[in-house]
Write a protein that holds these residues in place. Structure first.
Motif, PDB file in Angstrom:
ATOM      1  N   ALA A 142      92.787 171.704 142.981  1.00  0.00           N
ATOM      2  CA  ALA A 142      93.611 172.423 142.009  1.00  0.00           C
ATOM      3  C   ALA A 142      93.855 171.553 140.782  1.00  0.00           C
ATOM      4  O   ALA A 142      93.821 172.033 139.632  1.00  0.00           O
ATOM      5  CB  ALA A 142      94.931 172.843 142.642  1.00  0.00           C
ATOM      6  N   GLY A 143      94.085 170.271 141.002  1.00  0.00           N
ATOM      7  CA  GLY A 143      94.273 169.348 139.885  1.00  0.00           C
ATOM      8  C   GLY A 143      93.033 169.237 139.015  1.00  0.00           C
ATOM      9  O   GLY A 143      93.125 169.101 137.791  1.00  0.00           O
ATOM     10  N   ILE A 144      91.857 169.296 139.635  1.00  0.00           N
ATOM     11  CA  ILE A 144      90.612 169.243 138.864  1.00  0.00           C
ATOM     12  C   ILE A 144      90.472 170.493 137.995  1.00  0.00           C
ATOM     13  O   ILE A 144      90.067 170.415 136.827  1.00  0.00           O
ATOM     14  CB  ILE A 144      89.398 169.090 139.799  1.00  0.00           C
ATOM     15  CG1 ILE A 144      89.487 167.781 140.586  1.00  0.00           C
ATOM     16  CG2 ILE A 144      88.100 169.127 138.988  1.00  0.00           C
ATOM     17  CD1 ILE A 144      88.396 167.610 141.618  1.00  0.00           C
ATOM     18  N   TRP A 145      90.814 171.657 138.549  1.00  0.00           N
ATOM     19  CA  TRP A 145      90.768 172.890 137.755  1.00  0.00           C
ATOM     20  C   TRP A 145      91.716 172.792 136.561  1.00  0.00           C
ATOM     21  O   TRP A 145      91.397 173.241 135.455  1.00  0.00           O
ATOM     22  CB  TRP A 145      91.120 174.090 138.636  1.00  0.00           C
ATOM     23  CG  TRP A 145      89.968 174.574 139.473  1.00  0.00           C
ATOM     24  CD1 TRP A 145      89.567 174.081 140.679  1.00  0.00           C
ATOM     25  CD2 TRP A 145      89.051 175.630 139.148  1.00  0.00           C
ATOM     26  NE1 TRP A 145      88.459 174.766 141.123  1.00  0.00           N
ATOM     27  CE2 TRP A 145      88.131 175.722 140.209  1.00  0.00           C
ATOM     28  CE3 TRP A 145      88.943 176.506 138.084  1.00  0.00           C
ATOM     29  CZ2 TRP A 145      87.101 176.668 140.225  1.00  0.00           C
ATOM     30  CZ3 TRP A 145      87.914 177.447 138.087  1.00  0.00           C
ATOM     31  CH2 TRP A 145      87.005 177.522 139.148  1.00  0.00           C
ATOM     32  N   GLU A 146      92.879 172.192 136.763  1.00  0.00           N
ATOM     33  CA  GLU A 146      93.827 172.026 135.663  1.00  0.00           C
ATOM     34  C   GLU A 146      93.268 171.087 134.593  1.00  0.00           C
ATOM     35  O   GLU A 146      93.400 171.338 133.387  1.00  0.00           O
ATOM     36  CB  GLU A 146      95.160 171.505 136.204  1.00  0.00           C
ATOM     37  CG  GLU A 146      95.915 172.540 137.026  1.00  0.00           C
ATOM     38  CD  GLU A 146      97.001 171.949 137.900  1.00  0.00           C
ATOM     39  OE1 GLU A 146      97.823 172.732 138.410  1.00  0.00           O
ATOM     40  OE2 GLU A 146      97.025 170.715 138.100  1.00  0.00           O
ATOM     41  N   TYR A 147      92.636 170.009 135.038  1.00  0.00           N
ATOM     42  CA  TYR A 147      92.039 169.084 134.082  1.00  0.00           C
ATOM     43  C   TYR A 147      90.919 169.770 133.288  1.00  0.00           C
ATOM     44  O   TYR A 147      90.833 169.629 132.059  1.00  0.00           O
ATOM     45  CB  TYR A 147      91.486 167.857 134.808  1.00  0.00           C
ATOM     46  CG  TYR A 147      90.746 166.912 133.895  1.00  0.00           C
ATOM     47  CD1 TYR A 147      91.437 165.976 133.139  1.00  0.00           C
ATOM     48  CD2 TYR A 147      89.367 166.981 133.766  1.00  0.00           C
ATOM     49  CE1 TYR A 147      90.764 165.119 132.277  1.00  0.00           C
ATOM     50  CE2 TYR A 147      88.684 166.136 132.904  1.00  0.00           C
ATOM     51  CZ  TYR A 147      89.390 165.206 132.165  1.00  0.00           C
ATOM     52  OH  TYR A 147      88.716 164.376 131.307  1.00  0.00           O
ATOM     53  N   ALA A 148      90.065 170.519 133.990  1.00  0.00           N
ATOM     54  CA  ALA A 148      88.958 171.203 133.325  1.00  0.00           C
ATOM     55  C   ALA A 148      89.470 172.230 132.322  1.00  0.00           C
ATOM     56  O   ALA A 148      88.828 172.481 131.295  1.00  0.00           O
ATOM     57  CB  ALA A 148      88.053 171.867 134.360  1.00  0.00           C
ATOM     58  N   ALA A 149      90.633 172.833 132.613  1.00  0.00           N
ATOM     59  CA  ALA A 149      91.219 173.785 131.670  1.00  0.00           C
ATOM     60  C   ALA A 149      91.509 173.105 130.336  1.00  0.00           C
ATOM     61  O   ALA A 149      91.310 173.688 129.262  1.00  0.00           O
ATOM     62  CB  ALA A 149      92.499 174.377 132.255  1.00  0.00           C
ATOM     63  N   GLY A 150      91.979 171.871 130.390  1.00  0.00           N
ATOM     64  CA  GLY A 150      92.196 171.122 129.163  1.00  0.00           C
ATOM     65  C   GLY A 150      90.903 170.826 128.438  1.00  0.00           C
ATOM     66  O   GLY A 150      90.829 170.884 127.196  1.00  0.00           O
ATOM     67  N   GLN A 151      89.852 170.515 129.196  1.00  0.00           N
ATOM     68  CA  GLN A 151      88.562 170.229 128.586  1.00  0.00           C
ATOM     69  C   GLN A 151      87.953 171.456 127.914  1.00  0.00           C
ATOM     70  O   GLN A 151      87.173 171.331 126.963  1.00  0.00           O
ATOM     71  CB  GLN A 151      87.599 169.662 129.632  1.00  0.00           C
ATOM     72  CG  GLN A 151      87.921 168.255 130.083  1.00  0.00           C
ATOM     73  CD  GLN A 151      87.861 167.263 128.943  1.00  0.00           C
ATOM     74  OE1 GLN A 151      86.948 167.270 128.132  1.00  0.00           O
ATOM     75  NE2 GLN A 151      88.864 166.399 128.864  1.00  0.00           N
ATOM     76  N   ALA A 152      88.294 172.654 128.409  1.00  0.00           N
ATOM     77  CA  ALA A 152      87.805 173.880 127.763  1.00  0.00           C
ATOM     78  C   ALA A 152      88.288 173.956 126.316  1.00  0.00           C
ATOM     79  O   ALA A 152      87.582 174.461 125.437  1.00  0.00           O
ATOM     80  CB  ALA A 152      88.280 175.104 128.542  1.00  0.00           C
ATOM     81  N   ARG A 153      89.485 173.436 126.052  1.00  0.00           N
ATOM     82  CA  ARG A 153      90.031 173.467 124.706  1.00  0.00           C
ATOM     83  C   ARG A 153      89.626 172.232 123.894  1.00  0.00           C
ATOM     84  O   ARG A 153      89.677 172.254 122.659  1.00  0.00           O
ATOM     85  CB  ARG A 153      91.552 173.569 124.759  1.00  0.00           C
ATOM     86  CG  ARG A 153      92.039 174.791 125.518  1.00  0.00           C
ATOM     87  CD  ARG A 153      93.530 175.003 125.396  1.00  0.00           C
ATOM     88  NE  ARG A 153      93.912 175.390 124.042  1.00  0.00           N
ATOM     89  CZ  ARG A 153      95.087 175.926 123.727  1.00  0.00           C
ATOM     90  NH1 ARG A 153      95.991 176.136 124.673  1.00  0.00           N
ATOM     91  NH2 ARG A 153      95.367 176.253 122.487  1.00  0.00           N
ATOM     92  N   ALA A 154      89.229 171.176 124.580  1.00  0.00           N
ATOM     93  CA  ALA A 154      88.892 169.923 123.890  1.00  0.00           C
ATOM     94  C   ALA A 154      87.420 169.826 123.511  1.00  0.00           C
ATOM     95  O   ALA A 154      87.047 168.978 122.692  1.00  0.00           O
ATOM     96  CB  ALA A 154      89.275 168.730 124.769  1.00  0.00           C
TER      97      ALA A 154
END
Length: 500
Positions: free
Chosen positions: A121-133
């Motif tokens: 779940a933490g990885i999905w949250e991190y990847a969500a940030g990368q979608a915007r970065a």
């Protein structure tokens, strides 16, 4: 064996699953189903349709349409991030369901499964940030008449083939980054452990993922996986598994020269220098070889230790191993569960037998533990292992540790790199200079210093040499699934080539 009261009970009936294609649950073209039995309890826990190339074609059409026609690829990173964050939230809400399914199908301890689900779940949250970065570059240094742009665009339709040892966690190291880039996906989990991937497909739908963006197929790798690797309308394939199958994936991908990402085998050294904290090293070495019953691609299976501390460290390892709790994976106290399948158990025992015949000294373990159900293996430790022995060269993928002594730094580095693999390594020394020199010289995609199998999604993972191609997680994990485009913008009049 640990006999504490179980928190979870075995299912009375196996759970029946469908494939997930274009937002619909379906049996597809399957004319038969496959039943997965719990390796720890020998009871049926999951039933899957056995898909075929016809299902691959249908899933690829859905993924292609979703890529070309939906707003997923052309929309904003913010929109993709919203779906990924909602998915992470749903994973946390369904943690116990996912963990139980993972344990029943893999044989790993429930506490480990739960930890992997929450970490995912933490990885999905991190990847969500990368979608915007995710971004490209601009070149404002080409003169006043030219502006240069570099854009990153999603590669297209990705075929994602995942293994049985960490079916949910390895999926999390790839799928959210693929989605963050704007790609669409056809996923083929291992036929042994497809349950958590299919549960996730339902959670993605709840999170608002458009139909066709993620499709999940079940069936044998030789049929479904091969069809994905060969498919002419798949733009990239990501495969995690053995080096042998990785070679086949590369060959299959050559048809349309699709991009490939491969994370393959490892024969990872734990290099312990004379000045190391031996207590800390011993505990980490035991954890590294026992984690997931040794069925871990980054397991530190080769201990390289300075000869002056070899006996002391070995004694500490043997003492700790004797206290490791092996048993029913549904018991919260269990640290090591069942081997995932009989074929793997037989493979591990075969290596143990070969090691003894080659002259290595078996210090402890290496035998199957008697139990009414399940496939439990007592972790094995071999000393007097030379770098030329099969034990030291081939990936065993089980709880088997080899010990090889070295006399100086250069010899340690030579032995550490004397392998066709280069996935991971651990270095143990209190001296900063020694640690940094070793870190620089070891040829591996990940190096841990005074720890092992640690870290989060911020840093990339992947291998050197025959351990793979490409990188997952971190910002590199999103960039892996993009194509780079250079754009030259002429400002004002272009100088004429043909003169008046």
């Amino acid at each position: 064996m640990n006999n504490n009261a179980l928190i979870h009970s075995l299912p009375v009936q196996p759970r029946h699953f469908d494939m997930f294609i274009d937002g619909q649950w379906t049996q597809g073209s399957a004319t038969r189903s496959v039943t997965r039995r719990s390796p720890a309890h020998d009871v049926p826990v999951s039933v899957y349709p056995s898909g075929s190339g016809v299902d691959v074609d249908q899933a690829v059409v859905a993924a292609r349409q979703a890529f070309e026609q939906s707003t997923w690829a052309r929309g904003s990173g913010e929109a993709r991030s919203t779906v990924l964050l909602k998915t992470a939230e749903l994973i946390r809400q369904h943690c116990e369901e996912l963990a139980l399914c993972e344990t029943l199908e893999t044989g790993k301890p429930i506490a480990q499964s739960r930890g992997e689900v929450l970490a995912s779940a933490g990885i999905w949250e991190y990847a969500a940030g990368q979608a915007r970065a995710l971004h490209g570059d601009a070149f404002n240094n080409l003169g006043e008449d030219m502006l240069g742009l570099v854009t990153r665009e999603p590669v297209g339709v990705v075929g994602l083939i995942t293994p049985w040892n960490f079916p949910f966690f390895i999926l999390a190291e790839r799928l959210p980054f693929i989605l963050a880039s704007g790609c669409t996906v056809v996923v083929k989990p291992s036929e042994l452990t497809s349950g958590t991937t299919l549960i996730l497909a339902g959670l993605l739908q709840q999170a608002g993922l458009p139909d066709g963006v993620v499709n999940v197929l079940t069936g044998p790798g030789s049929v479904v996986g091969q069809a994905i690797s060969e498919h002419a309308d798949i733009d990239m394939v990501s495969f995690t598994g053995s080096t042998e199958v990785g070679r086949l994936t590369l060959a299959a991908a050559a048809g349309n020269m699709k991009k490939t990402g491969l994370e393959l085998g490892g024969k990872n050294p734990q290099v312990v220098f004379a000045d190391a904290d031996l207590d800390a090293a011993a505990d980490a070495i035991v954890f590294g070889i026992c984690f997931n019953a040794g069925q871990c691609c980054v397991s530190g299976s080769r201990l390289l230790v300075h000869r002056s501390v070899e006996q002391r460290l070995t004694a500490k390892i043997l003492e700790l191993l004797a206290r490791v709790r092996i048993g029913d994976p549904l018991d919260e106290a269990t640290q090591v569960g069942s081997i995932t399948e009989l074929r793997q158990m037989e493979r591990i025992l075969g290596y143990v037998s070969q090691g003894r015949s080659e002259g290595a000294q078996l210090m402890t373990g290496g035998y199957r533990i008697e139990s009414p159900q399940g496939m439990y293996l007592q972790p094995a430790v071999f000393s007097q292992v030379t770098p030329q022995m099969t034990l030291a060269r081939e990936e065993i993928f089980g709880p088997v540790l080899t010990i090889t002594a070295f006399d100086d730094f250069d010899q340690a580095m030579q032995i550490a790199n004397d392998t066709p693999f280069g996935l991971a390594a651990s270095v143990w020394s209190r001296d900063l200079n020694t640690s940094l020199r070793a870190m620089r010289q070891i040829k591996a995609g990940r190096v841990w210093v005074n720890t092992t199998i640690a870290g989060g999604p911020e840093l990339p993972s992947g291998g050197f040499k025959q351990s793979g191609i490409g990188r997952e997680t971190g910002r590199y994990g999103v960039e892996e699934y993009t194509e780079v485009k250079s754009v030259h913008l002429q400002l004002g009049e272009r100088a004429r080539w043909v003169q008046d």
